[in-house]
Motif scaffolding. Sequence first.
Motif, PDB file in Angstrom:
ATOM      1  N   THR A  12      50.116-109.531  80.949  1.00 33.57           N
ATOM      2  CA  THR A  12      50.383-110.784  80.250  1.00 33.57           C
ATOM      3  C   THR A  12      51.032-110.522  78.911  1.00 33.57           C
ATOM      4  O   THR A  12      51.989-111.194  78.513  1.00 33.57           O
ATOM      5  CB  THR A  12      49.060-111.567  80.044  1.00 33.57           C
ATOM      6  N   ILE A  13      50.538-109.520  78.173  1.00 32.00           N
ATOM      7  CA  ILE A  13      51.090-109.192  76.871  1.00 32.00           C
ATOM      8  C   ILE A  13      52.533-108.741  77.005  1.00 32.00           C
ATOM      9  O   ILE A  13      53.417-109.152  76.260  1.00 32.00           O
ATOM     10  CB  ILE A  13      50.248-108.087  76.197  1.00 32.00           C
ATOM     11  N   LEU A  14      52.803-107.879  77.982  1.00 34.88           N
ATOM     12  CA  LEU A  14      54.130-107.302  78.139  1.00 34.88           C
ATOM     13  C   LEU A  14      55.173-108.326  78.552  1.00 34.88           C
ATOM     14  O   LEU A  14      56.357-108.174  78.250  1.00 34.88           O
ATOM     15  CB  LEU A  14      54.075-106.180  79.185  1.00 34.88           C
ATOM     16  N   THR A  15      54.749-109.385  79.248  1.00 28.78           N
ATOM     17  CA  THR A  15      55.708-110.361  79.752  1.00 28.78           C
ATOM     18  C   THR A  15      55.741-111.641  78.921  1.00 28.78           C
ATOM     19  O   THR A  15      56.406-112.595  79.278  1.00 28.78           O
ATOM     20  CB  THR A  15      55.365-110.731  81.210  1.00 28.78           C
ATOM     21  N   SER A  16      55.030-111.637  77.798  1.00 35.53           N
ATOM     22  CA  SER A  16      54.925-112.864  77.014  1.00 35.53           C
ATOM     23  C   SER A  16      55.894-112.906  75.848  1.00 35.53           C
ATOM     24  O   SER A  16      55.775-113.757  74.983  1.00 35.53           O
ATOM     25  CB  SER A  16      53.489-113.009  76.479  1.00 35.53           C
ATOM     26  N   GLU A  27      50.000 -99.230  75.038  1.00 39.04           N
ATOM     27  CA  GLU A  27      50.902 -98.667  76.042  1.00 39.04           C
ATOM     28  C   GLU A  27      52.248 -98.436  75.364  1.00 39.04           C
ATOM     29  O   GLU A  27      52.373 -98.590  74.146  1.00 39.04           O
ATOM     30  CB  GLU A  27      50.987 -99.564  77.281  1.00 39.04           C
ATOM     31  N   ASP A  28      53.259 -98.034  76.132  1.00 35.08           N
ATOM     32  CA  ASP A  28      54.532 -97.606  75.545  1.00 35.08           C
ATOM     33  C   ASP A  28      55.107 -98.623  74.558  1.00 35.08           C
ATOM     34  O   ASP A  28      55.443 -98.276  73.425  1.00 35.08           O
ATOM     35  CB  ASP A  28      55.561 -97.321  76.648  1.00 35.08           C
ATOM     36  N   GLN A  29      55.251 -99.879  74.997  1.00 31.67           N
ATOM     37  CA  GLN A  29      55.934-100.860  74.163  1.00 31.67           C
ATOM     38  C   GLN A  29      55.125-101.220  72.924  1.00 31.67           C
ATOM     39  O   GLN A  29      55.668-101.302  71.819  1.00 31.67           O
ATOM     40  CB  GLN A  29      56.254-102.117  74.967  1.00 31.67           C
ATOM     41  N   SER A  30      53.837-101.470  73.088  1.00 25.13           N
ATOM     42  CA  SER A  30      53.025-101.851  71.928  1.00 25.13           C
ATOM     43  C   SER A  30      52.935-100.701  70.930  1.00 25.13           C
ATOM     44  O   SER A  30      52.999-100.920  69.713  1.00 25.13           O
ATOM     45  CB  SER A  30      51.629-102.293  72.362  1.00 25.13           C
ATOM     46  N   ALA A  31      52.809 -99.461  71.423  1.00 28.33           N
ATOM     47  CA  ALA A  31      52.761 -98.308  70.522  1.00 28.33           C
ATOM     48  C   ALA A  31      54.077 -98.138  69.782  1.00 28.33           C
ATOM     49  O   ALA A  31      54.110 -97.869  68.579  1.00 28.33           O
ATOM     50  CB  ALA A  31      52.418 -97.047  71.296  1.00 28.33           C
ATOM     51  N   LYS A  32      55.193 -98.299  70.501  1.00 29.49           N
ATOM     52  CA  LYS A  32      56.512 -98.171  69.867  1.00 29.49           C
ATOM     53  C   LYS A  32      56.704 -99.235  68.793  1.00 29.49           C
ATOM     54  O   LYS A  32      57.234 -98.960  67.704  1.00 29.49           O
ATOM     55  CB  LYS A  32      57.624 -98.269  70.906  1.00 29.49           C
ATOM     56  N   THR A  33      56.290-100.455  69.076  1.00 30.21           N
ATOM     57  CA  THR A  33      56.427-101.540  68.110  1.00 30.21           C
ATOM     58  C   THR A  33      55.663-101.229  66.830  1.00 30.21           C
ATOM     59  O   THR A  33      56.177-101.409  65.716  1.00 30.21           O
ATOM     60  CB  THR A  33      55.916-102.856  68.718  1.00 30.21           C
ATOM     61  N   VAL A  34      54.442-100.744  66.965  1.00 28.13           N
ATOM     62  CA  VAL A  34      53.617-100.429  65.794  1.00 28.13           C
ATOM     63  C   VAL A  34      54.204 -99.257  65.016  1.00 28.13           C
ATOM     64  O   VAL A  34      54.302 -99.298  63.777  1.00 28.13           O
ATOM     65  CB  VAL A  34      52.164-100.131  66.226  1.00 28.13           C
ATOM     66  N   ILE A  35      54.592 -98.203  65.712  1.00 26.37           N
ATOM     67  CA  ILE A  35      55.140 -97.022  65.036  1.00 26.37           C
ATOM     68  C   ILE A  35      56.450 -97.366  64.338  1.00 26.37           C
ATOM     69  O   ILE A  35      56.681 -96.972  63.184  1.00 26.37           O
ATOM     70  CB  ILE A  35      55.325 -95.864  66.036  1.00 26.37           C
ATOM     71  N   ASP A  36      57.325 -98.107  64.999  1.00 28.76           N
ATOM     72  CA  ASP A  36      58.586 -98.515  64.375  1.00 28.76           C
ATOM     73  C   ASP A  36      58.333 -99.353  63.126  1.00 28.76           C
ATOM     74  O   ASP A  36      59.061 -99.252  62.133  1.00 28.76           O
ATOM     75  CB  ASP A  36      59.441 -99.302  65.366  1.00 28.76           C
ATOM     76  N   SER A  37      57.304-100.180  63.164  1.00 27.90           N
ATOM     77  CA  SER A  37      56.940-100.986  62.006  1.00 27.90           C
ATOM     78  C   SER A  37      56.504-100.089  60.851  1.00 27.90           C
ATOM     79  O   SER A  37      56.908-100.299  59.699  1.00 27.90           O
ATOM     80  CB  SER A  37      55.820-101.953  62.377  1.00 27.90           C
ATOM     81  N   SER A 120      55.472 -89.502  67.475  1.00 26.59           N
ATOM     82  CA  SER A 120      56.143 -90.045  68.656  1.00 26.59           C
ATOM     83  C   SER A 120      55.196 -90.931  69.442  1.00 26.59           C
ATOM     84  O   SER A 120      53.963 -90.811  69.342  1.00 26.59           O
ATOM     85  CB  SER A 120      56.648 -88.917  69.554  1.00 26.59           C
ATOM     86  N   VAL A 121      55.774 -91.819  70.228  1.00 26.13           N
ATOM     87  CA  VAL A 121      54.970 -92.688  71.091  1.00 26.13           C
ATOM     88  C   VAL A 121      54.161 -91.858  72.074  1.00 26.13           C
ATOM     89  O   VAL A 121      52.968 -92.098  72.296  1.00 26.13           O
ATOM     90  CB  VAL A 121      55.875 -93.691  71.836  1.00 26.13           C
ATOM     91  N   ALA A 122      54.791 -90.835  72.652  1.00 28.18           N
ATOM     92  CA  ALA A 122      54.115 -90.005  73.647  1.00 28.18           C
ATOM     93  C   ALA A 122      52.898 -89.310  73.055  1.00 28.18           C
ATOM     94  O   ALA A 122      51.820 -89.280  73.665  1.00 28.18           O
ATOM     95  CB  ALA A 122      55.088 -88.980  74.218  1.00 28.18           C
ATOM     96  N   ASP A 123      53.050 -88.740  71.844  1.00 27.13           N
ATOM     97  CA  ASP A 123      51.921 -88.047  71.217  1.00 27.13           C
ATOM     98  C   ASP A 123      50.825 -89.029  70.808  1.00 27.13           C
ATOM     99  O   ASP A 123      49.632 -88.714  70.914  1.00 27.13           O
ATOM    100  CB  ASP A 123      52.399 -87.256  70.003  1.00 27.13           C
ATOM    101  N   ALA A 124      51.231 -90.213  70.347  1.00 29.42           N
ATOM    102  CA  ALA A 124      50.229 -91.211  69.974  1.00 29.42           C
ATOM    103  C   ALA A 124      49.400 -91.630  71.176  1.00 29.42           C
ATOM    104  O   ALA A 124      48.165 -91.688  71.117  1.00 29.42           O
ATOM    105  CB  ALA A 124      50.915 -92.428  69.349  1.00 29.42           C
ATOM    106  N   LEU A 125      50.073 -91.901  72.287  1.00 30.99           N
ATOM    107  CA  LEU A 125      49.352 -92.326  73.490  1.00 30.99           C
ATOM    108  C   LEU A 125      48.513 -91.195  74.073  1.00 30.99           C
ATOM    109  O   LEU A 125      47.430 -91.441  74.628  1.00 30.99           O
ATOM    110  CB  LEU A 125      50.346 -92.844  74.529  1.00 30.99           C
TER     111      LEU A 125
END
Length: 261
Positions: A12-16, A27-37, A120-125
């Motif tokens: 739901t989060i990913l498609t909203s 997950e990938d997208q939420s982690a990337k969004t936070v790190i980029d911020s 990186s997103v990968a290391d964070a996850l």
Amino acid sequence: MRKTSLGLVLLTILTSGPALAWVPKLEDQSAKTVIDSAYGRRATVPTFSTLDLSVDGGKFKAPDGSVKVFDGGDTCLSSWLSAPGDYGQGSRVASLTLSGQADQLLYQAQDARDNFKNLSVADALKAFGAGYLPSADNGYGSKIVATPAGATTPAAQSGSLALPDGQLRIDIAVKGLDDLQQRSAYQVRLKGPDGKLLAPTRFSFVNDWKAADGGKQAGTLVYYFEPLKAGLNANDKIDLLLRNEQGSCAYDFILDLSKFS
């Protein structure tokens, strides 16, 4: 009880689209969004939400309807609004703050940035997947070791523990306690859509307690909940029920999980 799977919540989060919702599991997208911020690559993302319960002119600064009486009668609320510094009915709640894994990641990403490191997103996850925060202790996730397949004991890691998947942190700023022992006398529950009450999985304190207001104690209590187990969704408004150490009044605070990631 309405059941909600973690996978369905994440879908739901990913498609909203850009709408906010508490992230029970990074997950990938939420982690990337936070790190980029954190690194200034995009606009700041709100990773926590605070309900301000200070009183001004006989009204809470929080939005109207945010506080209701659950038990004890109308005088519980009227006396709080008319005399917020009177602790005859026990201590008062100053604010409530909601956060989750995204807020933890933001803090760690800012720390990595300030130390001229790239997270990186990968290391964070990988770190969160192992139950740890990506930090300088573990090379910001790069030194986290996966547990071998079939192993009964997780691999030894360095660093502080991360919030488990599906767990919500609620910080409750309190003022007016007679003594520190009474911190354990607070009763706090989430109310599910079926009316059943969910107890916290654990409880702790922030190391910010000090004497104020005529020797009364003020500081922060921390409760950890698993809202999905109560049938709540990641963008719901939730009812947090609280009874202070005195016990005669219980309040229902309306908190919005759609105000942060």
